[in-house]
Design an enzyme around this catalytic site. Structure first.
Site, PDB file in Angstrom:
ATOM      1  CG  ASN A 103      -6.482  81.693  -1.167  1.00 26.56           C
ATOM      2  OD1 ASN A 103      -7.015  81.460   0.239  1.00 26.56           O
ATOM      3  ND2 ASN A 103      -5.476  80.288  -0.831  1.00 26.56           N
ATOM      4  CG  HIS A 147      -9.724  77.297   0.264  1.00 28.21           C
ATOM      5  ND1 HIS A 147      -9.972  78.694   0.834  1.00 28.21           N
ATOM      6  CD2 HIS A 147      -8.692  77.300   0.354  1.00 28.21           C
ATOM      7  CE1 HIS A 147      -8.925  79.085   0.643  1.00 28.21           C
ATOM      8  NE2 HIS A 147      -8.186  77.978   0.503  1.00 28.21           N
ATOM      9  CB  CYS A 203      -7.118  77.668   3.382  1.00 30.09           C
ATOM     10  SG  CYS A 203      -5.416  78.269   2.923  1.00 30.09           S
TER      11      CYS A 203
END
Length: 323
Positions: free
Chosen positions: A280, A250, A114
């Site tokens: 996500n 993020h 990520c």
């Protein structure tokens, strides 16, 4: 003379298939209310059968090139952040290079889960400052739907597929914090936390594996480390949170985003949030959010932006840039 890596274009791509929270309700014990209350996610996109990470990345790169008004033949390098490349090798970046006709560009993948896009931006910035490239496409692209455990309700509802891209170009600048471009970066890793977020398979074990996560522990580390790394980049540039126009974090979980903004001392009115629509998307989440913010007219030239992300490794970091 100072050389800055300046954003010249931005673009993104999302697969056509939109998956609302209700899709999960007859598959696992969950509900729209449960998912929204814990993550802020309302829907996400899943890649079609046969649609690969390089396919998504290619479309995002084409979008960024069009936005920048730059021909692919004038690109010197492609850095693609992903944990879900099409093949073990060659890199997905070389597939994008071929697909868009970037005939003189070198291309490589970078894997920091990520945090991948932050790591990729930092590496692209270094290439530009070293004189190894003048124009670089930096892409984050993922097909996380391929590595989910559909019986694990704590994780399978959180992730989606997508891609985002920015084009960086070398420009001469004054060397002050008023410059456009990347002003500061901060990268960190700590492998002792490997078991908090990982895929339980890989090439050397000859298994594909699925995503595993200790959600509460990841949450705790995320809020602390994201605020810390953002402050570090601001400090390096001689700036403070009061100078920030936008935080583009993020997009993992709305509660992490809110808690980090609070620790940074930045109101949510200065945070670009797309997690509700995309879920996500790992390395794709920051460039997706940047692209959406720019296309919606919120992010404007001259705005000071801090991006921050954390992912498996653990790996985390931030990039401070002026749009």
């Amino acid at each position: 003379m100072t050389i800055r890596a300046v954003v010249k274009g931005v673009g993104h791509y999302l697969p056509e298939r939109v998956v609302p929270n209700s899709w999960f309700e007859d598959k696992i014990e969950t509900s729209n209310e449960w998912i929204v209350s814990r993550s802020g996610i309302e829907r996400r996109h899943f890649a079609a059968e046969g649609q690969t990470t390089s396919d998504l990345a290619t479309q995002a790169a084409k979008s960024a090139l069009e936005n920048a008004g730059i021909d692919a033949a004038d690109i010197d390098a492609i850095v693609l952040a992903t944990s879900t490349a099409d093949l073990t090798f060659p890199s997905a970046a070389t597939m994008v290079q071929h697909n868009i006709g970037a005939t003189k560009a070198f291309a490589f993948d970078l894997q920091a889960v990520c945090a991948g896009f932050v790591f990729a931006l930092t590496n692209a910035n270094a290439l530009i400052q070293a004189g190894s490239a003048k124009r670089v496409i930096v892409i984050g692209a993922e097909t996380f739907s391929r590595i989910l455990d559909w019986e694990d309700r704590a994780t399978c509802v959180l992730f989606g597929d997508g891609a985002g891209a920015v084009i960086l170009e070398a420009e001469e600048a004054s060397g002050t914090s008023d410059d456009r471009g990347i002003l500061a970066t901060d990268l960190n890793s700590d492998g002792s936390y490997r078991d908090l977020l990982y895929v339980d398979g890989g090439v050397s074990t000859q298994t594909t594996g699925v995503l595993r996560m200790e959600g509460k522990e990841v949450f705790r580390h995320a809020v602390e480390k994201l605020a810390q790394t953002a402050h570090k980049s601001l400090e390096t540039a001689g700036l403070s949170s009061d100078d920030v126009d936008w935080v583009v974090p993020h997009q993992a979980n709305i509660r992490i985003i809110q808690s980090t903004a609070k620790k940074l001392g930045v109101g949510m009115d200065k945070v670009i949030v797309t997690v509700q629509d995309h879920g996500n998307t790992s390395a794709a989440s920051i460039p997706l959010a940047l692209s959406v913010g720019a296309f919606e007219g919120r992010i404007k030239q001259g705005d000071l932006i801090v991006t921050e992300a954390i992912g498996g490794g653990l790996a985390w970091g931030s990039v401070l840039l002026r749009w």
